[in-house]
Design a protein around this motif. Sequence first.
Motif, mmCIF file in Angstrom:
data_model
loop_
_atom_site.group_PDB
_atom_site.id
_atom_site.type_symbol
_atom_site.label_atom_id
_atom_site.label_comp_id
_atom_site.label_asym_id
_atom_site.label_seq_id
_atom_site.Cartn_x
_atom_site.Cartn_y
_atom_site.Cartn_z
ATOM 1 N N LEU A 127 1.277 155.805 -63.683
ATOM 2 C CA LEU A 127 0.182 156.549 -63.063
ATOM 3 C C LEU A 127 -1.091 156.463 -63.904
ATOM 4 O O LEU A 127 -2.191 156.307 -63.358
ATOM 5 C CB LEU A 127 0.585 158.019 -62.875
ATOM 6 C CG LEU A 127 1.616 158.309 -61.780
ATOM 7 C CD1 LEU A 127 2.055 159.764 -61.837
ATOM 8 C CD2 LEU A 127 1.046 157.997 -60.400
ATOM 9 N N ALA A 128 -0.938 156.553 -65.214
ATOM 10 C CA ALA A 128 -2.113 156.479 -66.097
ATOM 11 C C ALA A 128 -2.773 155.108 -66.011
ATOM 12 O O ALA A 128 -4.002 154.993 -65.919
ATOM 13 C CB ALA A 128 -1.708 156.793 -67.529
ATOM 14 N N VAL A 129 -1.959 154.048 -66.039
ATOM 15 C CA VAL A 129 -2.512 152.694 -65.964
ATOM 16 C C VAL A 129 -3.150 152.450 -64.605
ATOM 17 O O VAL A 129 -4.254 151.887 -64.507
ATOM 18 C CB VAL A 129 -1.416 151.650 -66.246
ATOM 19 C CG1 VAL A 129 -1.947 150.240 -66.044
ATOM 20 C CG2 VAL A 129 -0.886 151.808 -67.668
ATOM 21 N N ALA A 130 -2.478 152.884 -63.526
ATOM 22 C CA ALA A 130 -3.026 152.687 -62.184
ATOM 23 C C ALA A 130 -4.335 153.444 -62.002
ATOM 24 O O ALA A 130 -5.280 152.940 -61.373
ATOM 25 C CB ALA A 130 -2.002 153.135 -61.143
ATOM 26 N N GLN A 131 -4.406 154.644 -62.554
ATOM 27 C CA GLN A 131 -5.627 155.437 -62.449
ATOM 28 C C GLN A 131 -6.775 154.771 -63.197
ATOM 29 O O GLN A 131 -7.915 154.735 -62.725
ATOM 30 C CB GLN A 131 -5.382 156.850 -62.995
ATOM 31 C CG GLN A 131 -6.598 157.748 -63.023
ATOM 32 C CD GLN A 131 -7.097 158.098 -61.632
ATOM 33 O OE1 GLN A 131 -6.302 158.286 -60.712
ATOM 34 N NE2 GLN A 131 -8.410 158.175 -61.457
ATOM 35 N N SER A 132 -6.490 154.219 -64.362
ATOM 36 C CA SER A 132 -7.546 153.596 -65.154
ATOM 37 C C SER A 132 -8.008 152.272 -64.566
ATOM 38 O O SER A 132 -9.186 151.919 -64.662
ATOM 39 C CB SER A 132 -7.064 153.386 -66.591
ATOM 40 O OG SER A 132 -5.951 152.510 -66.619
ATOM 41 N N LEU A 133 -7.105 151.516 -63.925
ATOM 42 C CA LEU A 133 -7.472 150.219 -63.357
ATOM 43 C C LEU A 133 -8.116 150.341 -61.983
ATOM 44 O O LEU A 133 -8.931 149.512 -61.607
ATOM 45 C CB LEU A 133 -6.231 149.318 -63.260
ATOM 46 C CG LEU A 133 -5.592 148.881 -64.586
ATOM 47 C CD1 LEU A 133 -4.339 148.057 -64.322
ATOM 48 C CD2 LEU A 133 -6.574 148.074 -65.426
ATOM 49 N N GLY A 134 -7.729 151.360 -61.224
ATOM 50 C CA GLY A 134 -8.266 151.516 -59.876
ATOM 51 C C GLY A 134 -7.311 150.968 -58.829
ATOM 52 O O GLY A 134 -6.459 150.129 -59.124
ATOM 53 N N PRO A 135 -7.426 151.440 -57.580
ATOM 54 C CA PRO A 135 -6.496 151.036 -56.528
ATOM 55 C C PRO A 135 -6.778 149.634 -55.991
ATOM 56 O O PRO A 135 -7.868 149.357 -55.506
ATOM 57 C CB PRO A 135 -6.718 152.094 -55.437
ATOM 58 C CG PRO A 135 -8.123 152.562 -55.635
ATOM 59 C CD PRO A 135 -8.395 152.455 -57.114
ATOM 60 N N SER A 136 -5.802 148.754 -56.110
ATOM 61 C CA SER A 136 -5.829 147.428 -55.501
ATOM 62 C C SER A 136 -4.453 146.810 -55.702
ATOM 63 O O SER A 136 -3.667 147.295 -56.526
ATOM 64 C CB SER A 136 -6.909 146.525 -56.116
ATOM 65 O OG SER A 136 -6.541 146.098 -57.405
ATOM 66 N N ARG A 137 -4.165 145.740 -54.967
ATOM 67 C CA ARG A 137 -2.851 145.124 -55.092
ATOM 68 C C ARG A 137 -2.670 144.494 -56.466
ATOM 69 O O ARG A 137 -1.609 144.629 -57.087
ATOM 70 C CB ARG A 137 -2.647 144.069 -53.998
ATOM 71 C CG ARG A 137 -1.229 143.535 -53.939
ATOM 72 C CD ARG A 137 -0.979 142.682 -52.718
ATOM 73 N NE ARG A 137 -1.648 141.398 -52.800
ATOM 74 C CZ ARG A 137 -1.514 140.429 -51.887
ATOM 75 N NH1 ARG A 137 -0.736 140.630 -50.832
ATOM 76 N NH2 ARG A 137 -2.152 139.285 -52.016
ATOM 77 N N THR A 138 -3.702 143.818 -56.963
ATOM 78 C CA THR A 138 -3.606 143.182 -58.276
ATOM 79 C C THR A 138 -3.405 144.211 -59.375
ATOM 80 O O THR A 138 -2.563 144.037 -60.277
ATOM 81 C CB THR A 138 -4.868 142.354 -58.563
ATOM 82 O OG1 THR A 138 -5.017 141.359 -57.542
ATOM 83 C CG2 THR A 138 -4.776 141.669 -59.912
ATOM 84 N N ASN A 139 -4.156 145.308 -59.313
ATOM 85 C CA ASN A 139 -4.022 146.346 -60.336
ATOM 86 C C ASN A 139 -2.672 147.054 -60.247
ATOM 87 O O ASN A 139 -2.123 147.488 -61.261
ATOM 88 C CB ASN A 139 -5.154 147.359 -60.202
ATOM 89 C CG ASN A 139 -6.501 146.774 -60.585
ATOM 90 O OD1 ASN A 139 -6.579 145.748 -61.256
ATOM 91 N ND2 ASN A 139 -7.571 147.404 -60.156
ATOM 92 N N THR A 140 -2.132 147.178 -59.040
ATOM 93 C CA THR A 140 -0.801 147.755 -58.886
ATOM 94 C C THR A 140 0.240 146.880 -59.559
ATOM 95 O O THR A 140 1.158 147.372 -60.233
ATOM 96 C CB THR A 140 -0.465 147.928 -57.398
ATOM 97 O OG1 THR A 140 -1.437 148.771 -56.776
ATOM 98 C CG2 THR A 140 0.913 148.548 -57.221
ATOM 99 N N ILE A 141 0.119 145.554 -59.407
ATOM 100 C CA ILE A 141 1.046 144.626 -60.067
ATOM 101 C C ILE A 141 0.953 144.761 -61.579
ATOM 102 O O ILE A 141 1.974 144.819 -62.284
ATOM 103 C CB ILE A 141 0.750 143.184 -59.619
ATOM 104 C CG1 ILE A 141 1.086 143.012 -58.129
ATOM 105 C CG2 ILE A 141 1.530 142.179 -60.454
ATOM 106 C CD1 ILE A 141 0.657 141.680 -57.553
ATOM 107 N N LEU A 142 -0.268 144.841 -62.093
ATOM 108 C CA LEU A 142 -0.451 144.970 -63.541
ATOM 109 C C LEU A 142 0.120 146.298 -64.049
ATOM 110 O O LEU A 142 0.756 146.337 -65.117
ATOM 111 C CB LEU A 142 -1.937 144.876 -63.893
ATOM 112 C CG LEU A 142 -2.599 143.515 -63.644
ATOM 113 C CD1 LEU A 142 -4.093 143.593 -63.952
ATOM 114 C CD2 LEU A 142 -1.947 142.431 -64.486
ATOM 115 N N ALA A 143 -0.093 147.367 -63.300
ATOM 116 C CA ALA A 143 0.411 148.675 -63.725
ATOM 117 C C ALA A 143 1.935 148.696 -63.753
ATOM 118 O O ALA A 143 2.552 149.192 -64.712
ATOM 119 C CB ALA A 143 -0.120 149.766 -62.796
#
Length: 273
Positions: A127-143
């Motif tokens: 949740l912390a990583v997703a919040q910092s990266l922002g909502p998107s498919r690529t950022n979800t994969i990274l999180a």
Amino acid sequence: RPARAWLRLLGILVPAGLVVLVVLACFLGPLVLPIPRPTGGNILEAYLPAFSSGHLLGTDPNGNDILSRMLYGGRNSLTVAVAVNAIGMVIGGSFGALSAYFGGAADMLIMRVFDVFIAFPSLVLILAVAQSLGPSRTNTILALSFFSIPAMARVARAATLSLCEQPFMAAAKLCGTPWWRVLFRHIAPNVAPQLLTFSILGMGLIIVIEGALSFLGLGIAPPAPSWGNMISEGQASLSATPMLVIWPSLMLFVTVLAFNLLGDALRSRWSSR
């Protein structure tokens, strides 16, 4: 014995068939079925019931076709799960195998770094990583990769430590085989099945976490479809149109159940050898 063998075979074939069916529906369904795009619907066609003309499962509050959004949403969820597992297998598996093969200070350093990640509550870290990266498919994969890499590393390390005790590994070292050749020729082919089984077990969990992130607005952001954000959007009119929540929830349930059953069956078959 023949009856048990058939039951074990059915335990693999049935969930595998469900997985193949879901994958074909999500990736080939929009190409062969006469369904509209998942976005850009006509607001005048909002809340159409199931079996309406041109909309088999009806439409959502924005006039988008529900079946189309379910299939494209499944494509997004499966893509995220496969990408996360692939990153975990390549990066985590490589570090885990190298750590076990070389041992000593390298093993201590690599595994302590991964232990730090595992020590954090996984969902809180995601949740912390997703919040910092922002909502998107690529950022979800990274999180989600922060969750899969340490887990894959531990599985690869345990499997490699077991392999290092085998006679053929000692023979390869005595023959002066380079370490990279030992890793690619002897360790990787023997560790890959265990990593693959573990990744299939993890597919269901990753799909659920991706759905939870999308439900909270931290995963795949609308208007891009995802089972999680479809459930989130449908809860606003749950009492009037419950099918907006039931259809994506059912697809999520069937997909996760199929992956879990398939992973359990493959793990049992692997451990019995």
